[in-house]
Design a protein around this motif. Sequence first.
Motif, PDB file in Angstrom:
ATOM      1  N   ARG A  99      -3.297  -3.951   7.669  1.00 53.23           N
ATOM      2  CA  ARG A  99      -4.570  -3.219   7.606  1.00 53.23           C
ATOM      3  C   ARG A  99      -4.500  -1.919   8.406  1.00 53.23           C
ATOM      4  O   ARG A  99      -5.057  -0.895   7.989  1.00 53.23           O
ATOM      5  N   GLU A 100      -3.797  -1.949   9.538  1.00 52.27           N
ATOM      6  CA  GLU A 100      -3.656  -0.731  10.338  1.00 52.27           C
ATOM      7  C   GLU A 100      -2.888   0.334   9.555  1.00 52.27           C
ATOM      8  O   GLU A 100      -3.250   1.524   9.596  1.00 52.27           O
ATOM      9  N   CYS A 101      -1.852  -0.060   8.848  1.00 47.52           N
ATOM     10  CA  CYS A 101      -1.115   0.901   8.016  1.00 47.52           C
ATOM     11  C   CYS A 101      -2.033   1.531   6.976  1.00 47.52           C
ATOM     12  O   CYS A 101      -2.014   2.757   6.757  1.00 47.52           O
ATOM     13  N   ILE A 102      -2.839   0.706   6.333  1.00 47.33           N
ATOM     14  CA  ILE A 102      -3.752   1.206   5.302  1.00 47.33           C
ATOM     15  C   ILE A 102      -4.778   2.155   5.916  1.00 47.33           C
ATOM     16  O   ILE A 102      -5.096   3.211   5.347  1.00 47.33           O
ATOM     17  N   ASP A 103      -5.291   1.787   7.085  1.00 48.46           N
ATOM     18  CA  ASP A 103      -6.259   2.657   7.770  1.00 48.46           C
ATOM     19  C   ASP A 103      -5.642   4.012   8.111  1.00 48.46           C
ATOM     20  O   ASP A 103      -6.284   5.063   7.943  1.00 48.46           O
TER      21      ASP A 103
ATOM     22  N   LEU B 289      -3.239   5.543   6.607  1.00 46.95           N
ATOM     23  CA  LEU B 289      -3.087   6.321   5.379  1.00 46.95           C
ATOM     24  C   LEU B 289      -4.425   6.888   4.910  1.00 46.95           C
ATOM     25  O   LEU B 289      -4.518   8.046   4.498  1.00 46.95           O
ATOM     26  N   ALA B 290      -5.453   6.050   4.994  1.00 41.03           N
ATOM     27  CA  ALA B 290      -6.756   6.468   4.474  1.00 41.03           C
ATOM     28  C   ALA B 290      -7.444   7.483   5.377  1.00 41.03           C
ATOM     29  O   ALA B 290      -8.046   8.457   4.894  1.00 41.03           O
ATOM     30  N   LEU B 291      -7.354   7.290   6.680  1.00 38.66           N
ATOM     31  CA  LEU B 291      -8.102   8.128   7.611  1.00 38.66           C
ATOM     32  C   LEU B 291      -7.420   9.461   7.904  1.00 38.66           C
ATOM     33  O   LEU B 291      -8.088  10.482   8.094  1.00 38.66           O
ATOM     34  N   TYR B 292      -6.084   9.438   7.970  1.00 36.13           N
ATOM     35  CA  TYR B 292      -5.363  10.631   8.436  1.00 36.13           C
ATOM     36  C   TYR B 292      -4.575  11.337   7.340  1.00 36.13           C
ATOM     37  O   TYR B 292      -4.153  12.481   7.520  1.00 36.13           O
ATOM     38  N   GLN B 293      -4.346  10.626   6.232  1.00 41.91           N
ATOM     39  CA  GLN B 293      -3.570  11.194   5.128  1.00 41.91           C
ATOM     40  C   GLN B 293      -2.314  11.916   5.633  1.00 41.91           C
ATOM     41  O   GLN B 293      -2.128  13.113   5.421  1.00 41.91           O
TER      42      GLN B 293
END
Length: 222
Positions: free
Chosen positions: A62-66, A68-72
């Motif tokens: 989930r941290e990896c996904i976050d 990617l989503a938040l910081y691109q």
Amino acid sequence: MPRDAFEDRLTRLRADVAALGTDVVGRLDRATTAYERRDPDVGRAVATTDDAVNERYLALERECIDLLALYQPVASDLRVVVASFKILTDVERVADLAANLGGYVEAMESDTIPNVPIADIADMALAQLDGALTAYEDGDAERCREVAAADTDLDQRCGAAADDLVRTLARHSPADGDTEALLADTKRYLLAVRDLERAGDHAVNVAARTLYMVEGSHELVY
């Protein structure tokens, strides 16, 4: 969001993935020791606590996904997140293999197979995993290549293990009524060897993803 916050989370991600990997290698070590010593208590402890690893794996995923989503992230930062995401899957699967080995100990019959050790195979697999995780933590490209090269030796040793078992069984005549137990233990031995070989394959995967992270190279991905 501030660049500093992203860098802190990225650093923490790598440290947490490496820590989970170290824990999983320890679990595999304990499981193989339990197998060697015919210690069902230790084997059961490894087999029945796999849920804790799964929970940490899911949290880090989930941290990896976050991230990617938040910081691109782009370029090298993106490679770190993507490689970490992939490496987590391999680490979790090694934990499953450790649980398998722990479960085999629980089911083993006593003394039906003369001593056919797996310690040397386990040592090779554990060394590969240690090397791969150290390479990930340190960003060491050369060590990635060393881990991949060592896999040939592990594969050859695993292939020889079946020959070792056949030679041992050829000198062993089971007592009346022991044939079924002997077959069951033989299957478990071969499964244990297979699982250790797969652990080595996962180590190569970790090394391959790390090399991609460090150099952007797909050299070891196959």
